[in-house]
Write an enzyme that holds these catalytic residues in place. Sequence first.
Site, mmCIF file in Angstrom:
data_model
loop_
_atom_site.group_PDB
_atom_site.id
_atom_site.type_symbol
_atom_site.label_atom_id
_atom_site.label_comp_id
_atom_site.label_asym_id
_atom_site.label_seq_id
_atom_site.Cartn_x
_atom_site.Cartn_y
_atom_site.Cartn_z
ATOM 1 N N PHE A 1 27.936 39.507 37.448
ATOM 2 C CA PHE A 1 28.645 40.426 36.539
ATOM 3 C C PHE A 1 30.042 39.896 36.276
ATOM 4 C CE2 PHE A 1 31.482 44.000 35.630
ATOM 5 C CZ PHE A 1 30.843 44.522 34.519
ATOM 6 N N ASP B 1 34.928 33.953 39.982
ATOM 7 C CA ASP B 1 35.324 35.275 39.499
ATOM 8 C C ASP B 1 35.626 36.119 40.738
ATOM 9 O OD1 ASP B 1 35.464 37.909 38.730
ATOM 10 O OD2 ASP B 1 33.697 37.839 37.423
ATOM 11 N N LYS C 1 41.151 44.091 38.989
ATOM 12 C CA LYS C 1 40.988 45.222 39.908
ATOM 13 C C LYS C 1 42.173 45.383 40.874
ATOM 14 C CE LYS C 1 36.207 46.086 39.181
ATOM 15 N NZ LYS C 1 35.099 45.192 38.937
#
Length: 400
Positions: free
Chosen positions: A135, A220, A249
């Site tokens: 993702f 990532d 985040k």
Amino acid sequence: MNPSQPRLINHLMPVTERPAEVFVRGEGAWLWDAAGTRYLDWLQGWAVNALGHCPPLITQALQAQSTKLLTPSPAVYNLPSLELAARLCELSGFAQVFFGSTGAEANEGAIKLARKWGRVQRAGAHEIITFDNGFHGRNLATMAASGKAGWDRLFPPQMPGFAKARLNDLDSVLSAINEHTVAIMLEPVQGEAGVRPATPAFLQALRQLCDERGLLLIFDEVQTGCGRLGHLFAFQKYGVTPDIMTLGKGLGGGVPISAVLAQAHCSVFEYGDQGGTYAGNPLMCAVSLAVLNVLSQPTFLAQVRAMGQLLRDGLEDLSAREGLGEVRGDGLLLALELGTDMAPAIVHECRAQGLLVNAARPHCLRFMPRLNSTADEIHEGLDRLGAVLRQTQKRAVFAA
Ligand SMILES: *Cc1c(COP(=O)(O)O)cnc(C)c1O
């Protein structure tokens, strides 16, 4: 005003199923809804609120910076972004940084950087190998980079240039390489897939492969970075250094900021290649500096590892007692495999019992408590989860 009136709800596009409660206030580990009910929050905005809800240091950073400078223009220097970039490079060993607002934006920046590098250094190589169930975000490029089942058919035509391999399967990577391949991109731990870690051996093999074939390795770390695994960055835990890394985040601790970090040899953006209205705005950078200052303390990271171990031990006990599956993950990014598709029902029941958790997959629960969780909070959450699991198992036995 009753915020749960259907009339009000109707004005938000229904892009995801949401519970009826409206959340109005957060403090530390806790979240309150409009009716005054208190929840122990193990979502924390999807691993965003690294220091919990509304930590005073974020309020202070926002207040102080908001009296000085909000957004001067991405085309001029500002102090907080210069300081944050320098601090991130010092802590990570990377050479240069580009700031964005979201994880998807950072990953799209990483994809552009790899394609640019391929154009100038590798005779136009541009294909990036990414992974099944990976993702990377929800813009068109990062949806194509992601490996979520069905996503390739959502908004045709899909952006080309991404070949898929399987996590921890080096042969699947080898057979995806061709003369157009420029990079391999992955999450060190696949978060949305249900907390599925790459093995250290696999990451080391990818590093070696990239060195041999002249490819870039992109991590990532939007979910695994910024202390989530008990190390400031996952790559430091694994001892495998990527050429490009993305953060998001936890980097803002609750405010939108993300970053692309590159080693000097592949930091090839030139004037006009990349930008963004809010890129490196001082308001978000000032917050991130304050957050990073806490997250990067060795004693803080040791405490994350200790609380992660406490949660892991508790989940393993619960699993053994209720006959459930494995516990996966590291630090305070953990998942419990349930064996059957009961995760949505458990999430619902946990919410009714004042505990917010996530069903990363129908058969698995994911836990992302604040990184400064206390032992009391971990025990409290485990108690609430244990009670729900016990009830659910009893009902399942009764029904069978
Ligand atoms: C959440 C996430 C993203 C997307 O971040 P947004 O801020 O939602 O765009 C990308 N990659 C990983 C690994 C993530 O966990």
